[in-house]
Design a protein around this motif. Structure first.
Motif, PDB file in Angstrom:
ATOM      1  N   VAL A 100       0.582  -0.905   0.018  1.00  0.00           N
ATOM      2  CA  VAL A 100      -0.010  -0.229  -0.155  1.00  0.00           C
ATOM      3  C   VAL A 100       0.873   1.255  -0.026  1.00  0.00           C
ATOM      4  O   VAL A 100       0.308   2.327  -0.132  1.00  0.00           O
ATOM      5  N   SER A 101       2.112   1.172   0.103  1.00  0.00           N
ATOM      6  CA  SER A 101       3.047   2.240   0.227  1.00  0.00           C
ATOM      7  C   SER A 101       4.421   1.680  -0.160  1.00  0.00           C
ATOM      8  O   SER A 101       4.903   0.343  -0.217  1.00  0.00           O
ATOM      9  N   GLU A 102       5.474   2.559  -0.235  1.00  0.00           N
ATOM     10  CA  GLU A 102       6.876   1.891  -0.569  1.00  0.00           C
ATOM     11  C   GLU A 102       7.632   1.270   0.694  1.00  0.00           C
ATOM     12  O   GLU A 102       8.050   0.390   0.532  1.00  0.00           O
ATOM     13  N   THR A 103       6.777   1.343   1.985  1.00  0.00           N
ATOM     14  CA  THR A 103       7.332   0.963   2.977  1.00  0.00           C
ATOM     15  C   THR A 103       6.185  -0.085   3.672  1.00  0.00           C
ATOM     16  O   THR A 103       6.688  -0.805   4.710  1.00  0.00           O
ATOM     17  N   GLU A 104       4.897  -0.316   3.352  1.00  0.00           N
ATOM     18  CA  GLU A 104       3.978  -1.196   4.159  1.00  0.00           C
ATOM     19  C   GLU A 104       3.636  -2.050   3.097  1.00  0.00           C
ATOM     20  O   GLU A 104       2.914  -1.565   1.841  1.00  0.00           O
ATOM     21  N   THR A 105       3.393  -2.959   3.357  1.00  0.00           N
ATOM     22  CA  THR A 105       2.554  -4.234   2.917  1.00  0.00           C
ATOM     23  C   THR A 105       1.563  -4.925   3.770  1.00  0.00           C
ATOM     24  O   THR A 105       2.030  -5.089   5.015  1.00  0.00           O
ATOM     25  N   VAL A 106       0.571  -4.915   3.540  1.00  0.00           N
ATOM     26  CA  VAL A 106      -0.751  -5.472   4.035  1.00  0.00           C
ATOM     27  C   VAL A 106      -1.031  -6.986   3.637  1.00  0.00           C
ATOM     28  O   VAL A 106      -0.970  -7.255   2.692  1.00  0.00           O
TER      29      VAL A 106
END
Length: 778
Positions: free
Chosen positions: A172-178
Motif C-alpha cells: 500500500v506504500s513503499e514501506t508498507e505491505t498488508v
C-alpha cells in the motif's frame, strides 16, 4: 557435426520429414490413403523426435540464440504413448533444461495433471516437480479448497488487476505491505514459493492465465488440443457501443479527461458501426476520417483508463470485501472492458484495410431487435521459450497461427480392432431428438446398445462404452426408462449407465483419460457438431486478420462435401452414401473437423486401440467419415439395428435393399437383373458406375446378389421368383429376380426384358414351377 536421431533419421531431414507428413495431414484424406506405420516403429520414431527436440531446446538456451525458439508439433495416433514418451524424455534430459528455467507441462484437467505427476514419479528421476493448483482446487492434504477465500476470488476475477493483491497481500506504500489473516500457511500461496526450477504440471486453463510462479520458463509442453481456451468472442449491444457511459473517477484513482479524445472516440465508434452495417472496410473508412494508427493507439490507452476497477485490500474482513464486491457495477465494468479491447484491436490492425474480427449479429432471445456487436479474439502464447505440442488431432494450419515456425510431424499407427460404421445415417441431434420419428430412431440405437452389451459380455466379460452428445443421451435415457439406466452424478438427466453400458458425453473431459482402456467395445452415437454461428465465431477469431478474406456461409448453412471431389470417392466405394457437411471456407472446415471428427476419434481412442489389451470392437453410428479410422465394414443402420450381421448388414446389401424397397415398404420395381450391366441400367442411383455394380457381385457370397434379393423379399413377406435370362443374340445366362408369384413371373419377365430368353429358376413361394420350362422373350 551432423546430429542423428536415435532411429537413424538425420537432423537435417527433420524439417523435410515434417513437411512430408504435413502434406499427408490434408483434411480430405481418407483413412485408406494413410501410410500406416508399424506400431513399434511409430513409437520408436516418436521417442526419437522427442529426444532430439529436447536436445535442441537445451542447446537453444545454451547458445543464447537470437533465432525464434524451436517449436515441434507431434500429430500422433492416440494411444501410441506420446505422454509417457515425453515424461520419460524429461526424466532423462530435463536436468540440463531446468538450469535455464521451469518446465511447464499443460494437460486438459487438474485430474490429468495429478496423474501425469504420478507417472513422472515412476521414472525416479529425482527432478523437483509439482502440480499447480488453482484457488478453488481441493488441497489433497486437507480436502479443503487451496484458498479459504476461493469463492471471493472467483467473484472478482477480471474486475481487479491482481487477485493476489486484492485478497492476499498488497503493497500500500513503499514501506508498507498488508496481508490477509489467512495468508500465513495458505496452501495456494505456499505452492508459489519456489526456490528452484521445477517440472510443473498444470491444467490447460493456465494457458490464458499468468502462472503465479517466479522465475523463467525454459520449456513449455502442451498435451492434447490447446487452442480452444485461446479463442473467445465478446458481445456488446450497439447502443452501448455508440453511447458509452464514461464514469467519474473515484477517490482511489485518477482518470484522464480529454474532450478531444472523447470526441475522437465518438467519431470512431460511429464510423466502425457504419462500416460493419454497410460491409465497407473498417480501416479504409477510418483513414478517410484521418484516424490512423497513432490516433488509434492513443484512443486505446484512453479507453483502457475508462475501465472501472474494484478496489479491495487483503486486510479487510470478508464481510467488507463482499459488500464492496456486491456494490460494484460489474456490468458496466464488463462493457467498458470489451470496448477497450475493441480499441486495442483497432489499433493493432490499423495497417490493414479492415479486420474481420469485428462483426454484427442479432440476439434472437431476450432482445431480438437489438443489434449486437461481436468482437472475436485470439490470445497469443509467449514466444520466449521452446514449445512441444502433442495432439492426435493437430492441425498444421491452426498451429501455425500461433507458431509460424512450427515443425509438424505426423505418425500414424493403425488401431487394432474390428471397426463397423453406419453408411446411410448421420444420426444428428435433430434426427434423434426433434424428428417426427425420433422415438423410432432412438429404439434403433437402444437395440444396438443392448445387443453390443450382450455380445461383449459373452466374450470374456467385456464392457461397453457409449458416447454421444448430452442432448442425445438425455433422450435415450428417457426412452429407455429409469430401470434400464443409472443417472450421472454430474447431471441427473443424463445416464452414467444405459442397458449395462457405461456412458460419457463428447467434450474436453474425454481428452487423455485412461478410465476405459479395459473396455471391449465403444459405440459412438451420432457426432458432436458446432452450430454455424459458433463455428464462424472461431473462424473470425482465428483467421480474421490473416490477410486472406473469409468465405462465410449463406443463411448460416453448411454445404455438403462432394465425395467425388475427394480421396473418399475412390477409397470408400461402399462407404458413406453422402458427403459430410463442410464449411465453404477450408479454414472453417478445419475448425469444424477439430470439433466434430476429432471428438469422435478421441472418444474411440479411450479404448487404447494401438496397443490393445484384449479384442476390441468399434461401432460408429454416424456416416461422417473419420480420417484416422480404417473401417472394416459399412452397414445400413436399420439392418444392423435389426440384428442383421455379416453380408446382410453390409453396405452392398443395403444398396440392393434401397434399389428395390420404396419408402412405404413396397417393391420399388417389378424385378431386377443381377448382372453388373443389369444393376447399372436398372438401378443407376444405387449403382452409378459399372465398377460399383461389378463390385457388389464380387463382394457378396457366391450367387450373393440373387440370394440378397431373395432375403430382402423374405424379410418383407414378398413373393419372389428367380428367372434365368439369356440374350437372344447369345451370351452367358444370368439371374434376375421378379417380385411376384411364379404364375405371374413369366409374363412380367417377358415385359421387363423382351430381348432375352427366360428360363424359370426357383421361387420363394411354396409352389415351384418346372425349372426346365423355357419361354422365349417376345
Amino acid at each position: 557435426m551432423k546430429k542423428t536421431l536415435p532411429s537413424g533419421i538425420p537432423e537435417a531431414g527433420v524439417n523435410k520429414c515434417a513437411q512430408m507428413f504435413d502434406k499427408e495431414n490434408e483434411n480430405t484424406q481418407s483413412s485408406d490413403a494413410i501410410k500406416w506405420l508399424d506400431r513399434d516403429d511409430a513409437l520408436s520414431q516418436l521417442q526419437s523426435h522427442i529426444q532430439l527436440f529436447l536436445r535442441d531446446a537445451e542447446e537453444w538456451h545454451q547458445t543464447g540464440s537470437n533465432e525464434a525458439p524451436p517449436v515441434l508439433g507431434m500429430k500422433v495416433s492416440a494411444g501410441l504413448g506420446k505422454t509417457r514418451s515425453t515424461l520419460e524424455g524429461i526424466a532423462e534430459q530435463g536436468e540440463e533444461i531446468l538450469k535455464h528455467g521451469h518446465i511447464f507441462i499443460y494437460v486438459p484437467t487438474l485430474d490429468l495433471a495429478d496423474q501425469a505427476a504420478r507417472d513422472f514419479e515412476g521414472f525416479n528421476s529425482g527432478l523437483p516437480h509439482m502440480v499447480l493448483r488453482g484457488r478453488s482446487a481441493i488441497n489433497p492434504s486437507t480436502d479443503e479448497p487451496m484458498c479459504s477465500r476461493a469463492d471471493l476470488a472467483d467473484a472478482i476475477v477480471g474486475n481487479v488487476s491482481s487477485v493476489t493483491q486484492a485478497l492476499c497481500r498488497k503493497a500500500v506504500s513503499e514501506t508498507e505491505t498488508v496481508y490477509a489473516r489467512c495468508a500465513t500457511g495458505c496452501a495456494y500461496l505456499d505452492q508459489t514459493k519456489t526456490e528452484d526450477h521445477r517440472v510443473v504440471f498444470l491444467a490447460h486453463a493456465y494457458l490464458r492465465l499468468k502462472v503465479p510462479l517466479e522465475g523463467k520458463v525454459a520449456l513449455r509442453i502442451i498435451d492434447e488440443k490447446f487452442w480452444g481456451p485461446l479463442v473467445h468472442t465478446e458481445t456488446l449491444y450497439r447502443d452501448h457501443w455508440l453511447t458509452p457511459q464514461y464514469r467519474a473517477p473515484s477517490k482511489d484513482e485518477e482518470i484522464e479527461t480529454d474532450q478531444a479524445l472523447f470526441e475522437l472516440s465518438r467519431k470512431v465508434r460511429h464510423a466502425v458501426s457504419l462500416a460493419l452495417e454497410t460491409g465497407e472496410p473498417i480501416h479504409g473508412n477510418l483513414r478517410d476520417l484521418e484516424v490512423k494508427k497513432r490516433k488509434l493507439q492513443k484512443l486505446a490507452n484512453y479507453e483502457a483508463k475508462q475501465v472501472p476497477g474494484l478496489y479491495l485490500r487483503p486486510d479487510w474482513k470478508d464481510d467488507t470485501l463482499r459488500k464492496r464486491r456486491d456494490s460494484f457495477d460489474a456490468g458496466m465494468a464488463d462493457r467498458a472492458r470489451i470496448q477497450a479491447k475493441i480499441f486495442r484491436l483497432l489499433a493493432a490492425t490499423a495497417d490493414q484495410d479492415t479486420t474481420e474480427r469485428l462483426s454484427l449479429a442479432k440476439f434472437s432471445q431476450d432482445h431480438p431487435d437489438r443489434v449486437t456487436f461481436k468482437a472475436h479474439f485470439l490470445d497469443d502464447l509467449p514466444q520466449t521459450s521452446p514449445w512441444l505440442l502433442l495432439d492426435a488431432d493437430l492441425d498444421s494450419t491452426i498451429t501455425k497461427q500461433f507458431f509460424p515456425n512450427a515443425e509438424v510431424v505426423t505418425l500414424h499407427a493403425k488401431p487394432t480392432a474390428e471397426i463397423i460404421q453406419v453408411r446411410n445415417r448421420t444420426l444428428s441431434d435433430t434426427w434423434l431428438t426433434y424428428h417426427e420419428k425420433a422415438e423410432r430412431h432412438q429404439d434403433l440405437v437402444l437395440n444396438i446398445i443392448k445387443r453390443e452389451v450382450a455380445l461383449a459380455a459373452s466374450s470374456d466379460n467385456g464392457r461397453v462404452l457409449v458416447v454421444g452428445t448430452r442432448k442425445v443421451l438425455k433422450a435415450l435415457f428417457e426412452r429407455a426408462g429409469g430401470k434400464n439406466g443409472v443417472a450421472s452424478k454430474d447431471d441427473p438427466l443424463i445416464p452414467s449407465q444405459l442397458h449395462g453400458a457405461d456412458v460419457r458425453w463428447y467434450g474436453a473431459k474425454m481428452l487423455g483419460i485412461n478410465d476405459y482402456k479395459e473396455h471391449a467395445t465403444v459405440i459412438l452415437v451420432g457426432r458432436m457438431q458446432l452450430n454455424v454461428s459458433a463455428l464462424e465465431d472461431q473462424l473470425k477469431a482465428m483467421f480474421g486478420d490473416s490477410g486472406e478474406p473469409l468465405v462465410l456461409t449463406e443463411e448460416n448453412k453448411l454445404v455438403e462435401e462432394d465425395l467425388g471431389s475427394t480421396a473418399l470417392s475412390e477409397s470408400r466405394e461402399n462407404g458413406p452414401t453422402r458427403g459430410p457437411q463442410v464449411h465453404p471456407d477450408a479454414r472453417g472446415t478445419a475448425l469444424l473437423r477439430q470439433n466434430r471428427e476429432a471428438a469422435s476419434e478421441q472418444a474411440i481412442a479411450r479404448l487404447r486401440l494401438v496397443f490393445p489389451n484384449r479384442a476390441k470392437r468399434v461401432v460408429v453410428l454416424s456416416n461422417v467419415p473419420l480420417p484416422n479410422l480404417p473401417v472394416d465394414t459399412y452397414v445400413e443402420l436399420e439392418a444392423f439395428a435389426g440384428g442383421r450381421f455379416g453380408h446382410r448388414a453390409s453396405s452392398d446389401f443395403g444398396r440392393l435393399e434401397t434399389a428395390i424397397v420404396a419408402e412405404d415398404g413396397k417393391p420399388r420395381r417389378k424385378g431386377l437383373r443381377t448382372s453388373p450391366q443389369g444393376l447399372l441400367k436398372e438401378a443407376p442411383r444405387e449403382f452409378p458406375t459399372f465398377d460399383r455394380a461389378k463390385g457388389v457381385t464380387t463382394k457378396l457370397p457366391k450367387g450373393g446378389v440373387t440370394e440378397a434379393l431373395i432375403q430382402i423379399a423374405s424379410d418383407r413377406n414378398w413373393d419372389a421368383t428367380v428367372v434365368v435370362l439369356t440374350a437372344k443374340r447369345g451370351g452367358r445366362p444370368h439371374d434376375a429376380v421378379v417380385f411376384s408369384s411364379p404364375d405371374q413371373a413369366l409374363d412380367i419377365a417377358r415385359e421387363l426384358w423382351p430381348g432375352f430368353k427366360v428360363a424359370m429358376g426357383r421361387a420363394l413361394t411354396s409352389t415351384t414351377p418346372d425349372q426346365d420350362e423355357v419361354i422365349e422373350g417376345a
